[in-house]
Design an enzyme around this catalytic site. Structure first.
Site, PDB file in Angstrom:
ATOM      1  N   ALA A  58      32.475  42.744  36.643  1.00  0.00           N
ATOM      2  CA  ALA A  58      31.687  42.512  35.306  1.00  0.00           C
ATOM      3  C   ALA A  58      32.077  41.400  34.493  1.00  0.00           C
ATOM      4  CB  ALA A  58      31.263  43.714  34.482  1.00  0.00           C
ATOM      5  N   CYS A  59      31.492  40.041  34.459  1.00  0.00           N
ATOM      6  CA  CYS A  59      32.267  39.023  33.991  1.00  0.00           C
ATOM      7  C   CYS A  59      31.020  38.456  32.815  1.00  0.00           C
ATOM      8  CB  CYS A  59      32.520  37.779  34.873  1.00  0.00           C
ATOM      9  SG  CYS A  59      33.443  38.389  36.288  1.00  0.00           S
ATOM     10  N   THR A  60      31.655  37.597  32.136  1.00  0.00           N
ATOM     11  CA  THR A  60      30.906  36.813  31.013  1.00  0.00           C
ATOM     12  C   THR A  60      31.014  35.236  31.269  1.00  0.00           C
ATOM     13  OG1 THR A  60      31.195  38.653  29.415  1.00  0.00           O
ATOM     14  CG2 THR A  60      30.186  36.628  28.641  1.00  0.00           C
TER      15      THR A  60
ATOM     16  N   GLU B 144      29.417  35.364  38.499  1.00  0.00           N
ATOM     17  CA  GLU B 144      29.035  36.494  37.537  1.00  0.00           C
ATOM     18  C   GLU B 144      28.182  37.470  38.028  1.00  0.00           C
ATOM     19  OE1 GLU B 144      28.258  37.899  33.848  1.00  0.00           O
ATOM     20  OE2 GLU B 144      29.367  35.894  34.079  1.00  0.00           O
TER      21      GLU B 144
END
Length: 462
Positions: free
Chosen positions: A6-8, A97
């Site tokens: 879970a990235c940004t 992402e």
């Protein structure tokens, strides 16, 4: 569905940045103690085929491969997960992402158990493309052929443009060029909105995207093709996990335009124009942010419920954060922060170097203090024992080193160094930064030796 990281992400066009560089970047969020390395692969190093340890798919590779840098995990037991890098043609890539697709889309085009997932994407794409557009096309063709077991967003850039690609089902994908005067921030949702099928300069997509969605009754001809609405999700989880991060990015960079936006809005725009040109510092501040100056800051003054209402950007599970600058006057740069970004340091690595410091190529489980990853993590863990007491020391060191690194980069941009010379200078810069963090870790260790429950104050020597 496979478990996803879970990235940004952030993408900034060249006319939206103060120095006209293109900036793409991401936090890689998966596990709180799972080391990363940073390496340079020489040209021709890769074999003639890629075999995925995760899915078993075998993919023939062109020869020879180009030189490229990458951020693999400490073990390849579950795959390489190279995640981000620059190749010798100044193409930058960051993958992925993680995103989610709705049931109707996956009923039409299910995920594949034996396809191309996140762990493979950089390795099979970046060493074989000469432009960002070629990167989208190559990965898109491979996804169409082999399928995938995940929905993902992928970032590309070169010295001319940036692209954001989204894989929305087992085989179907789209990509949109980031306008030169715009930026985008993304947080674990499919983000691309209206696709213009008659605009190949700014959109790419699976050749059967329109036909397949129409046949499945997911798209009505004559209406706008909104990829996010057709493929994405609009769950309560999205409103607490994903959209608040996008809201906060818009609040940081386009405050005058978003007075009506709320953290839980499901209609936040993908592309935005900044109120003023964005800097590398702005991008760094975004990737290390945690809802400062709002009640939702986990280390702020809000209520217990407010401080844990929304998932922040900087996270204990962040393995590394990176920002890649292209279209620079000097060599392009990958800025890498090992561990939790807000407690770490973005160290510059120039494109064209042939090696990285040994400490950046080491580190696994159990932890070891000859590893850059573990040194940066150690500082963060020690600071968090008492943020009030130790946070100012960390911030002071980060400020001093950021100034030192920025000045060093400016000086190097005025020189014309050979790859050997550039590599040595870069090794010295990265090692200098790491030594200062090692010194801070030892200072914090000494300062905390008396913080024990087995203590009794009667005399200074007892």
């Amino acid at each position: 569905m496979n478990a996803l990281t879970a990235c940004t992400s952030i993408l900034i066009g060249k006319n939206a940045s103060a120095d006209h560089s293109i900036i793409i970047g991401r936090t890689e969020d998966a596990k709180p103690a799972w080391p990363k390395h940073y390496v340079v692969h020489p040209a021709g190093e890769l074999p003639t085929e890629f075999i995925s340890k995760e899915t078993g798919v075998t993919i023939p590779l062109p020869t020879p491969s180009f030189q490229y840098s990458a951020t693999p995990e400490w073990t390849d037991e579950f795959g390489l997960f190279e995640e981000a890098g620059l190749n010798e043609f100044d193409v930058a890539m960051s993958a992925t992402e993680s995103a989610y697709s709705n049931e109707a889309v996956l009923a039409m085009d299910p995920y594949s158990d034996h396809g191309i997932n996140e762990e493979a994407m950089v390795t099979i794409t970046l060493p074989f493309v000469k432009t960002a557009r070629e990167g989208v096309q190559r990965l898109g063709q491979l996804i169409a052929q082999y399928g995938t077991g995940e929905s993902n967003g992928v970032l590309f850039a070169d010295n001319d443009e940036a692209w954001y690609m989204e894989i929305g089902s087992g085989h179907l994908w789209v990509a949109q060029r980031i306008p030169d005067d715009a930026y985008a921030v993304v947080g674990n949702q499919l983000a691309i909105q209206t696709i213009k099928f008659d605009d190949p300069a700014n959109f790419m997509y699976h050749p059967e995207l329109l036909a397949k969605t129409t046949a499945a009754g997911l798209y009505q001809p004559g209406t706008p093709f909104n990829f996010r609405q057709i493929f994405g999700t609009r769950a309560d989880k999205d409103a607490h996990y994903s959209t608040p991060r996008v809201w906060y990015g818009h609040r940081m960079f386009s405050a005058s335009q978003v007075t009506e936006e709320t953290p839980e809005s499901q209609t936040l725009p993908f592309l935005m124009h900044p109120d003023q040109p964005l800097t590398l510092q702005d991008a760094r501040d975004f990737l290390t942010s945690h809802y400062q100056a709002t009640p939702f800051d986990p280390v702020g003054t809000g209520t217990e419920a407010q401080r844990h209402r929304y998932r922040p950007i900087t996270l204990a599970k962040t393995q590394e954060s990176h920002l890649i600058q292209t279209n620079r006057t000097g060599n392009n740069i990958l800025w890498l922060a090992m561990g939790v970004g807000v407690e770490s340091l973005f160290v510059p690595f120039f494109n064209g170097i042939t090696d990285t410091p040994p400490a950046y190529q080491r580190g696994g489980l159990p932890a070891s203090l000859d590893s850059a990853y573990w040194i940066y993590k150690l500082v963060g863990v020690l600071v968090e024992r008492d943020r009030t007491a130790y946070w100012p020391q960390l911030v002071q060191l980060q400020t001093e080193l950021n100034d030192y690194l920025a000045q060093s980069v400016a000086d190097l941009d005025r020189q014309n160094l050979t790859p050997v010379e550039l590599t040595q200078v870069n090794l010295d810069l990265a090692n200098t930064a790491l030594k200062h963090f090692e010194a801070l870790a030892m200072e914090l260790l000494v300062a905390q030796t008396d913080l024990s429950p087995f203590n009794y104050d009667t005399d200074a020597n007892l």
